[in-house]
Design an enzyme around this catalytic site. Sequence first.
Site, mmCIF file in Angstrom:
data_model
loop_
_atom_site.group_PDB
_atom_site.id
_atom_site.type_symbol
_atom_site.label_atom_id
_atom_site.label_comp_id
_atom_site.label_asym_id
_atom_site.label_seq_id
_atom_site.Cartn_x
_atom_site.Cartn_y
_atom_site.Cartn_z
ATOM 1 N N LYS A 161 1.629 7.457 8.417
ATOM 2 C CA LYS A 161 1.282 8.745 9.243
ATOM 3 C C LYS A 161 0.831 8.269 10.794
ATOM 4 O O LYS A 161 -0.263 8.119 10.721
ATOM 5 C CB LYS A 161 0.243 9.749 8.364
ATOM 6 C CG LYS A 161 0.690 10.360 7.236
ATOM 7 C CD LYS A 161 -0.422 11.089 6.709
ATOM 8 C CE LYS A 161 -0.110 11.533 5.321
ATOM 9 N NZ LYS A 161 -1.320 12.409 4.817
ATOM 10 N N PHE B 3 -0.129 16.271 3.630
ATOM 11 C CA PHE B 3 -0.691 15.917 2.463
ATOM 12 C C PHE B 3 0.687 15.683 1.434
ATOM 13 O O PHE B 3 1.118 16.818 1.186
ATOM 14 C CB PHE B 3 -1.933 16.635 1.676
ATOM 15 C CG PHE B 3 -2.291 15.821 0.536
ATOM 16 C CD1 PHE B 3 -3.241 14.824 0.806
ATOM 17 C CD2 PHE B 3 -2.085 16.208 -0.578
ATOM 18 C CE1 PHE B 3 -3.835 14.084 -0.236
ATOM 19 C CE2 PHE B 3 -2.612 15.551 -1.885
ATOM 20 C CZ PHE B 3 -3.473 14.688 -1.526
ATOM 21 N N GLU C 50 0.856 -1.142 -0.108
ATOM 22 C CA GLU C 50 0.029 0.066 -0.027
ATOM 23 C C GLU C 50 0.896 1.323 0.132
ATOM 24 O O GLU C 50 2.144 1.157 0.411
ATOM 25 C CB GLU C 50 -0.832 -0.036 1.129
ATOM 26 C CG GLU C 50 -1.736 1.263 1.446
ATOM 27 C CD GLU C 50 -2.808 1.580 0.419
ATOM 28 O OE1 GLU C 50 -2.541 1.617 -0.747
ATOM 29 O OE2 GLU C 50 -3.939 1.564 1.054
ATOM 30 N N ASP C 51 0.256 2.379 -0.688
ATOM 31 C CA ASP C 51 1.183 3.675 -0.687
ATOM 32 C C ASP C 51 1.344 4.074 0.739
ATOM 33 O O ASP C 51 2.400 4.644 1.045
ATOM 34 C CB ASP C 51 0.459 4.586 -1.560
ATOM 35 C CG ASP C 51 -0.922 4.885 -1.487
ATOM 36 O OD1 ASP C 51 -1.580 4.239 -0.547
ATOM 37 O OD2 ASP C 51 -1.379 5.679 -2.354
ATOM 38 N N ILE C 52 0.008 4.383 1.405
ATOM 39 C CA ILE C 52 0.129 4.942 2.588
ATOM 40 C C ILE C 52 -0.613 4.729 3.661
ATOM 41 O O ILE C 52 -1.707 4.363 3.226
ATOM 42 C CB ILE C 52 0.267 6.665 2.274
ATOM 43 C CG1 ILE C 52 0.480 7.488 3.359
ATOM 44 C CG2 ILE C 52 -0.953 6.876 1.614
ATOM 45 C CD1 ILE C 52 0.653 9.005 3.188
ATOM 46 N N ARG D 257 0.991 11.779 -9.887
ATOM 47 C CA ARG D 257 1.435 10.295 -9.878
ATOM 48 C C ARG D 257 2.781 10.220 -10.621
ATOM 49 O O ARG D 257 3.593 9.621 -10.053
ATOM 50 C CB ARG D 257 0.191 9.291 -10.396
ATOM 51 C CG ARG D 257 -0.932 9.557 -9.660
ATOM 52 C CD ARG D 257 -1.741 8.088 -9.854
ATOM 53 N NE ARG D 257 -3.105 8.318 -9.389
ATOM 54 C CZ ARG D 257 -3.496 7.928 -8.650
ATOM 55 N NH1 ARG D 257 -2.775 7.368 -7.484
ATOM 56 N NH2 ARG D 257 -4.783 8.105 -8.171
ATOM 57 N N ASP E 9 -3.092 6.197 6.518
ATOM 58 C CA ASP E 9 -3.242 7.459 7.023
ATOM 59 C C ASP E 9 -4.242 7.179 8.593
ATOM 60 O O ASP E 9 -3.651 6.964 9.312
ATOM 61 C CB ASP E 9 -4.061 8.438 6.082
ATOM 62 C CG ASP E 9 -4.499 9.715 6.423
ATOM 63 O OD1 ASP E 9 -3.465 10.448 6.301
ATOM 64 O OD2 ASP E 9 -5.488 10.121 6.729
#
Length: 182
Positions: A137, A159, A104-106, A172, A108
């Site tokens: 994060k 962000f 997964e990218d991020i 992207r 949150d």
Amino acid sequence: MEPSVKVSDKTFRPYLSEEQILTEVRRVAARISEDLKDEHPLFVCVLNGAFIFAADLFRMITIPDAEITFIRMKSYVGTETTGKVKTIAGLHESVVDRTVVVVEDIVDSGYTMERLVHQLKDDLGAKDVRVAVLLNKPNARKVDNLKIDYCCLEIPNDFIVGYGLDYNEQGRNLKDIYVVED
Ligand code: 5GP
Ligand code: MG
């Protein structure tokens, strides 16, 4: 690295260089390759944001029988008080009794990842679900006990765009990661 970039209607400044990112991806790939060398792992890339991270990470994995597939998390308007329920779309491979590495990218709030891990394990029967993320994060977390097994970089609650991550579907293709200017 560009001094600053405009993506859609916002300006972003440099945050992490491609070189810094790839150093951390290499470190994580080496750990996963060691940990899962006997597991015939299935990597599951969560589209769209993770596609560039997954492409780099997977090419650095040295496990000969590693496999990769791609999914999306689909949101539905729930009939219960939880509001939005997310389910997996596009997973055609069986994960029964397999070791799965979610890419997964991020992370949150953690809602997406919590839901995904739960579905892979409890609904689809994966043996072991590991979580590999480019960015975490921790200060944004809204769920308890979400275990992130492999994390490239921890960042504050800002962000960011680039390296696969978008703002309004744009940005992207930036090689480096940029943070929004306030
Ligand atoms: P969560 O369910 O953990 O709140 O949301 C995770 C998803 O939100 C990520 O997969 C990503 O698509 C999006 N997201 C969270 N933070 C950022 C950010 O800083 N930049 C971008 N582009 N997407 C983000
Ligand atoms: Mg994502």
